[in-house]
Design a protein around this motif. Sequence first.
Motif, PDB file in Angstrom:
ATOM      1  N   SER A  50       0.710  -1.226  -0.088  1.00 59.57           N
ATOM      2  CA  SER A  50       0.200   0.039   0.021  1.00 59.57           C
ATOM      3  C   SER A  50       0.821   1.021  -0.057  1.00 59.57           C
ATOM      4  O   SER A  50       0.532   2.294  -0.779  1.00 59.57           O
ATOM      5  N   ARG A  73      -8.063   4.561   1.193  1.00 58.82           N
ATOM      6  CA  ARG A  73      -8.845   4.037   0.149  1.00 58.82           C
ATOM      7  C   ARG A  73      -7.834   3.288  -0.742  1.00 58.82           C
ATOM      8  O   ARG A  73      -8.049   2.192  -1.316  1.00 58.82           O
ATOM      9  N   ILE A  74      -6.484   3.722  -0.918  1.00 56.44           N
ATOM     10  CA  ILE A  74      -5.441   2.925  -1.545  1.00 56.44           C
ATOM     11  C   ILE A  74      -5.118   1.697  -0.726  1.00 56.44           C
ATOM     12  O   ILE A  74      -4.974   0.593  -1.598  1.00 56.44           O
ATOM     13  N   ASN A  77      -7.998  -0.666  -1.561  1.00 54.96           N
ATOM     14  CA  ASN A  77      -7.889  -1.108  -2.975  1.00 54.96           C
ATOM     15  C   ASN A  77      -6.559  -2.137  -3.249  1.00 54.96           C
ATOM     16  O   ASN A  77      -6.880  -2.965  -4.167  1.00 54.96           O
ATOM     17  N   THR A  78      -5.554  -1.640  -2.544  1.00 52.74           N
ATOM     18  CA  THR A  78      -4.292  -2.457  -2.894  1.00 52.74           C
ATOM     19  C   THR A  78      -4.666  -4.171  -2.156  1.00 52.74           C
ATOM     20  O   THR A  78      -4.122  -5.132  -3.337  1.00 52.74           O
ATOM     21  N   LEU A  80      -7.330  -5.436  -2.155  1.00 57.73           N
ATOM     22  CA  LEU A  80      -8.449  -6.000  -2.998  1.00 57.73           C
ATOM     23  C   LEU A  80      -7.923  -6.413  -4.138  1.00 57.73           C
ATOM     24  O   LEU A  80      -8.129  -7.563  -4.885  1.00 57.73           O
ATOM     25  N   GLN A  81      -7.166  -5.810  -4.755  1.00 59.38           N
ATOM     26  CA  GLN A  81      -6.509  -5.990  -6.023  1.00 59.38           C
ATOM     27  C   GLN A  81      -5.585  -7.333  -5.833  1.00 59.38           C
ATOM     28  O   GLN A  81      -5.672  -8.280  -6.865  1.00 59.38           O
ATOM     29  N   ARG A  84      -7.962 -10.332  -6.070  1.00 58.94           N
ATOM     30  CA  ARG A  84      -8.537 -10.481  -7.230  1.00 58.94           C
ATOM     31  C   ARG A  84      -7.213 -11.146  -8.437  1.00 58.94           C
ATOM     32  O   ARG A  84      -7.656 -12.046  -8.901  1.00 58.94           O
ATOM     33  N   TYR A 137     -19.601   0.129   2.961  1.00 62.48           N
ATOM     34  CA  TYR A 137     -19.770  -0.113   1.684  1.00 62.48           C
ATOM     35  C   TYR A 137     -21.314  -0.784   1.275  1.00 62.48           C
ATOM     36  O   TYR A 137     -21.819  -1.481   2.178  1.00 62.48           O
ATOM     37  N   GLU A 141     -21.533  -1.526  -4.305  1.00 65.31           N
ATOM     38  CA  GLU A 141     -20.137  -0.984  -4.234  1.00 65.31           C
ATOM     39  C   GLU A 141     -19.250  -2.236  -3.792  1.00 65.31           C
ATOM     40  O   GLU A 141     -17.996  -2.451  -4.669  1.00 65.31           O
ATOM     41  N   LYS A 145     -16.434  -3.497  -6.637  1.00 70.06           N
ATOM     42  CA  LYS A 145     -14.872  -3.620  -6.159  1.00 70.06           C
ATOM     43  C   LYS A 145     -14.499  -5.042  -6.419  1.00 70.06           C
ATOM     44  O   LYS A 145     -13.261  -5.479  -6.617  1.00 70.06           O
TER      45      LYS A 145
END
Length: 188
Positions: A50, A73-74, A77-78, A80-81, A84, A137, A141, A145
Amino acid sequence: MSLEKLIEDCKQGDRKAQAQLYRKYASILFGISLKYSRNKTEAEDNLHDSFMTIFDKIGQYSGKGSFEGWMKRITVNTVLQKYRKEEHLNVVSENTEEEIEVDSGFADINLQTLLRYIQELPNKYRLTFNMYVLDGYSHKEISEKLGTSAGTSKSNLARARMILKGKIEDEQTKAIIGLIIFSMQDLV
C-alpha cells in the motif's frame, strides 16, 4: 512540518519525507490492512504494498478531500486488487437475499477473539464482511470492487455472519462448560 509540506516533499521523491509519512500513518493503515488480511504477516505485506502505491501515486493527490481518507482507500484497493489477482474470490452461484442477524447478546466477546474469527473467515466472506459491516460499503459498491454481483455480496455477508455466529456460540459454550467444571470441583 505541515502535512501539505510533507505531501509536497513526498511528491518530489524526498526519502526523509516518505519515512516521516510512513511513521505518521503506518499504524492507522496497518489496522485497515489487518482487518482485510488473514494474519499479521500478510497484513504487513499488504501495508508495504500500500505504501509503495501511495508513494508511486502521491502525485495524483490533488489536495481536495482528506489525505488520510485517500491513503485508506488506496490501502483497501491494494489488498482487494491482490486478492483478485490471486483468484481468491470465487463467485458463489447462490443468491441469498435474507440477512442473518447476530444476536446482540454476544457483544461481550473479546475484541481480539472477534478479530481472530474475522481473519479466519474464507477470503470472499472476510472481505465482504469487512467492507459491509466495518467500512460501510453498499452491496453494489462491494460487487463493483470485487467483480461479483450484489446478490453474491449479500450471500457472502450472510455466510460470514453465520460462521461468526457459530464461532461465538461455540466460544460461549466452552466458557459455560468451563465454569460448570470449575464450580463442580468445589463440590468434590
